[in-house]
Design a protein around this motif. Structure first.
Motif, PDB file in Angstrom:
ATOM      1  N   HIS A   1      69.991  64.251  53.357  1.00  0.00           N
ATOM      2  CA  HIS A   1      70.876  65.127  52.635  1.00  0.00           C
ATOM      3  C   HIS A   1      70.481  64.999  51.411  1.00  0.00           C
ATOM      4  N   SER A  32      72.208  60.749  51.300  1.00  0.00           N
ATOM      5  CA  SER A  32      72.493  60.104  52.453  1.00  0.00           C
ATOM      6  C   SER A  32      71.295  60.416  53.679  1.00  0.00           C
ATOM      7  N   TRP A  42      75.631  58.303  58.980  1.00  0.00           N
ATOM      8  CA  TRP A  42      75.002  58.558  57.677  1.00  0.00           C
ATOM      9  C   TRP A  42      74.773  57.468  57.120  1.00  0.00           C
ATOM     10  N   ASN A  51      72.627  64.897  48.934  1.00  0.00           N
ATOM     11  CA  ASN A  51      73.592  63.850  48.277  1.00  0.00           C
ATOM     12  C   ASN A  51      73.069  62.362  48.507  1.00  0.00           C
TER      13      ASN A  51
HETATM   14  C1  LIG Z   1      76.496  63.351  52.151  1.00  0.00           C
HETATM   15  O1  LIG Z   1      76.911  64.236  53.218  1.00  0.00           O
HETATM   16  C2  LIG Z   1      77.407  63.842  54.258  1.00  0.00           C
HETATM   17  C3  LIG Z   1      77.719  65.023  55.140  1.00  0.00           C
HETATM   18  O2  LIG Z   1      78.648  65.969  54.629  1.00  0.00           O
HETATM   19  C4  LIG Z   1      78.520  63.049  54.391  1.00  0.00           C
HETATM   20  O3  LIG Z   1      79.060  62.632  55.621  1.00  0.00           O
HETATM   21  C5  LIG Z   1      77.928  61.805  53.455  1.00  0.00           C
HETATM   22  O4  LIG Z   1      78.981  60.706  53.428  1.00  0.00           O
HETATM   23  C6  LIG Z   1      77.603  62.110  52.056  1.00  0.00           C
HETATM   24  N1  LIG Z   1      76.894  61.064  51.347  1.00  0.00           N
HETATM   25  C7  LIG Z   1      77.191  60.742  50.218  1.00  0.00           C
HETATM   26  C8  LIG Z   1      76.712  59.550  49.497  1.00  0.00           C
HETATM   27  O5  LIG Z   1      78.111  61.463  49.689  1.00  0.00           O
END
Ligand SMILES: *[C@@H]1O[C@H](CO)[C@@H](O)[C@H](O)[C@H]1NC(C)=O
Ligand SMILES: *[C@@H]1O[C@H](CO)[C@@H](O)[C@H](O)[C@H]1NC(C)=O
Length: 329
Positions: free
Chosen positions: A92, A96, A318, A94
């Motif tokens: 992702h 993860s 995740w 972000n």
């Molecule tokens: C990244 O996005 C996923 C899906 O929305 C989410 O579940 C996860 O916690 C996020 N990770 C961070 C580090 O924000």
């Protein structure tokens, strides 16, 4: 009479001999008995199918895996070989990671739990040609590809952007640039020329020679250094990537690198001369089952065979990083 003799001869020519069969997942864990024998955990995550003798070491000196295994996840119940590849993840934006599930292939019996489609072909997808195919000897193993490859490694290591489970072309050398409605398929073709002496080599590759071409085509002739034609082994794995298609990010393999690092491992484990018997036969795909000439089993028995993970780590949901970390190429 002359006409009759000719047509009977034509009927007797073995024209199609090939194995294509499903194996459900036997384990998903960080072990690599070939490249990192005995190391728990290995550097990156693998998905493994085949016999339940799979473990971290699998030293040929420990004995024949076909004798040690008590079950297999493969359709052919005398095939205790192990087949494995890296696992696919979605990274992702972000930061993860999420592991991508494996889907069963088309043209296989319904209900197979993940796993892979395994091929042992002779001349090409449709024909056995007319040369002798020698089955692998006990203790044989090999790898194809390399996680450290940063450009196209060789022929036969492919990605297919699935519109549906039946899509087979075009074959790509790296991950598809676009999102794929039906998932992504990885394809691994192994070399089919053997030096005739060594069941392994330090790099697990130099006892073999690649004359294989893409897409189950007829391979070129074997060179004198590697004169023995062995079955053309290939794997297809279907990854259920579609559920990530609406999210920002990219697909990676479990070592964190590009698709060029796609690789696969093979550890021979057929019982006695079962594989040679099949290669000397002219059966094709499902017609080789039910003792003609190979013993086979149903989906329920395949799915029941499992190897518990010996590595205590979470690989679901995740994750902050890839199991074992990323090579970040
Ligand atoms: C990244 O996005 C996923 C899906 O929305 C989410 O579940 C996860 O916690 C996020 N990770 C961070 C580090 O924000
Ligand atoms: C793998 O199995 C063999 C016996 O089949 C055993 O001797 C060996 O210790 C096992 N290795 C590991 C790392 O579990």
């Amino acid at each position: 009479m002359r006409w009759l003799a000719l047509s009977l001869a034509a009927l007797a020519v073995p024209s199609q001999a090939a194995l294509r069969f499903g194996c459900s997942t036997v384990s998903i864990q960080r072990l690599d008995p070939l490249v990192e024998p005995g190391k728990v955990p290995s550097a990156h995550l693998h998905q493994i199918v085949g016999g339940n003798a799979f473990n971290a070491s699998m030293d040929p000196a420990d004995g024949d895996v076909a004798e040690k295994a008590t079950c297999t996840t493969c359709t052919f119940s005398e095939d205790f070989s192990n087949y494995w590849t890296a696992v696919m993840f979605f990274k992702h934006q972000n930061g993860s990671y999420h592991r991508v599930n494996i889907m069963q292939n088309t043209a296989l019996p319904n209900g197979i739990n993940g796993g892979m489609t395994i091929y042992y072909t002779q001349q090409d997808f449709f024909s056995n040609g007319n040369q002798k195919i020698t089955a692998f000897p006990k203790g044989f193993r090999m790898t194809v590809g390399s996680p450290t490859a940063s450009s196209k490694y060789g022929v036969g290591l492919k990605f297919v952007c699935l519109q549906n489970k039946g899509t087979r072309f075009p074959e790509l050398d790296d991950f598809p640039a676009q999102r794929c409605a039906g998932g992504i398929m990885t394809v691994h073709h192994f070399p089919s020329c053997w030096d005739g002496k060594n069941t392994d080599s330090p790099d697990h590759q130099s006892h073999m020679y690649i004359t294989t071409k893409d897409a189950f085509q007829n391979a070129g002739p074997c060179p004198s250094s590697h004169p023995v034609r062995v079955p053309q082994v290939a794997y297809e794995t279907l990854w259920d990537t579609a559920k990530f298609n609406q999210m920002p990010g990219q697909f990676v393999l479990s070592f964190g690198g590009k698709g060029y690092g796609t690789h696969a491992d093979y550890l021979f484990g057929w019982k006695d001369d079962a594989l040679q018997k099949a290669m000397d036969n002219n059966c094709m795909f499902q017609a080789c089952e039910n003792g003609r000439p190979l013993k086979s089993q149903g989906v329920q028995a395949m799915n029941q065979c499992q190897v518990k993970s010996t590595v205590a780590e979470n690989i679901d949901g995740w994750l902050d990083e890839l199991p074992g970390g990323s090579m970040d190429m």
